[in-house]
Design a protein around this motif. Structure first.
Motif, short mmCIF file in Angstrom:
data_model
loop_
_atom_site.label_atom_id
_atom_site.label_comp_id
_atom_site.label_asym_id
_atom_site.label_seq_id
_atom_site.Cartn_x
_atom_site.Cartn_y
_atom_site.Cartn_z
N ALA A 14 0.86 -1.18 0.00
CA ALA A 14 0.00 0.00 0.00
C ALA A 14 0.90 1.23 0.00
CB ALA A 14 -0.91 0.00 1.23
N SER A 15 0.33 2.35 -0.36
CA SER A 15 1.10 3.59 -0.42
C SER A 15 1.53 4.04 0.98
CB SER A 15 0.25 4.69 -1.05
OG SER A 15 -0.79 5.06 -0.17
N PRO A 16 2.60 4.85 1.06
CA PRO A 16 2.99 5.39 2.36
C PRO A 16 1.87 6.18 3.04
CG PRO A 16 4.78 5.69 0.80
CD PRO A 16 3.59 5.19 0.01
N GLU A 17 1.02 6.83 2.27
CA GLU A 17 -0.09 7.58 2.85
C GLU A 17 -1.05 6.67 3.61
OE1 GLU A 17 1.78 10.01 -0.25
OE2 GLU A 17 1.05 7.95 -0.29
N ILE A 18 -1.36 5.53 3.01
CA ILE A 18 -2.25 4.56 3.66
C ILE A 18 -1.56 3.94 4.88
CG2 ILE A 18 -3.45 2.34 3.39
CD1 ILE A 18 -4.79 4.67 1.90
N VAL A 19 -0.31 3.53 4.72
CA VAL A 19 0.42 2.89 5.84
C VAL A 19 0.59 3.88 6.99
CG1 VAL A 19 2.54 1.72 6.54
CG2 VAL A 19 1.55 1.26 4.28
N PRO A 100 8.72 4.68 0.35
CA PRO A 100 8.12 4.05 -0.82
C PRO A 100 9.07 2.99 -1.38
CG PRO A 100 8.10 6.44 -1.04
CD PRO A 100 8.94 6.11 0.15
N LYS A 101 8.51 1.85 -1.76
CA LYS A 101 9.32 0.78 -2.34
C LYS A 101 8.45 0.00 -3.32
CE LYS A 101 12.33 -3.09 -1.41
NZ LYS A 101 12.93 -3.97 -0.43
N GLY A 102 8.87 -0.02 -4.58
CA GLY A 102 8.04 -0.68 -5.58
C GLY A 102 6.67 -0.04 -5.59
N GLY A 103 5.65 -0.84 -5.53
CA GLY A 103 4.29 -0.31 -5.49
C GLY A 103 3.75 -0.16 -4.09
#
Length: 153
Positions: A14-19, A100-103
């Motif tokens: 999941a995106s950093p925003e979601i995490v 961020p890493k990959g997707g």
């Protein structure tokens, strides 16, 4: 063995925003870690997290937000006496760093402050091992929980 720092890294799809929301928001936190959580996601906020039932055998733990820098860093101090300000020597510091890493997101959790608590050696070792076991259990719940959310990007 050195009982000063616990570090763990996990990948979350999941995106950093979601995490960031999942590791900082009380509503999300209680889905993978404590049974209750009450605090504001802003530096200086004080609150608590609760493991179990607060009215019976549960454990209420003081919680103070240090840093909330979405979507990169969330840190807090915990385990300090509820009537004291959290500081080095009376609390443990937990930091979630998101990259961020990959997707998705590489989530690094670091917990420090064990030796600064002033515990005798046996208590230090016990507390450290309890936290290692706890983080290994709870952090493993983050990715499956995120997978249940509708928007992961």
């Amino acid at each position: 063995m050195e009982f000063g720092t616990i570090e763990r890294e996990i990948y979350v799809d999941a995106s950093p925003e979601i995490v960031f929301e999942v590791v900082s928001s009380p509503d999300h936190l209680k889905e993978w870690w404590p049974d209750e959580a009450s605090y504001e996601v802003r530096p200086g906020s004080r609150g608590e997290i609760v493991f179990g039932d607060r009215d019976t055998d549960g454990t209420v733990v003081a919680f103070s937000v240090l840093e909330a820098n979405p979507p990169r860093t969330f840190s807090f101090r915990w385990t300090h006496p509820a009537d004291e300000d959290a500081r080095e020597g009376n609390s443990l510091l937990v930091t979630f760093d998101l990259t961020p890493k990959g997707g998705g997101t590489l989530l690094k959790m670091t917990e420090t402050g064990f030796r600064e608590m002033g515990w005798e050696a046996a208590v230090l070792e016990q507390q450290y091992h309890e936290h290692v076991t706890g983080w290994d259990f709870y952090l493993a719940r983050i990715a499956p929980y995120v997978a249940t959310l509708e928007t992961r990007r």
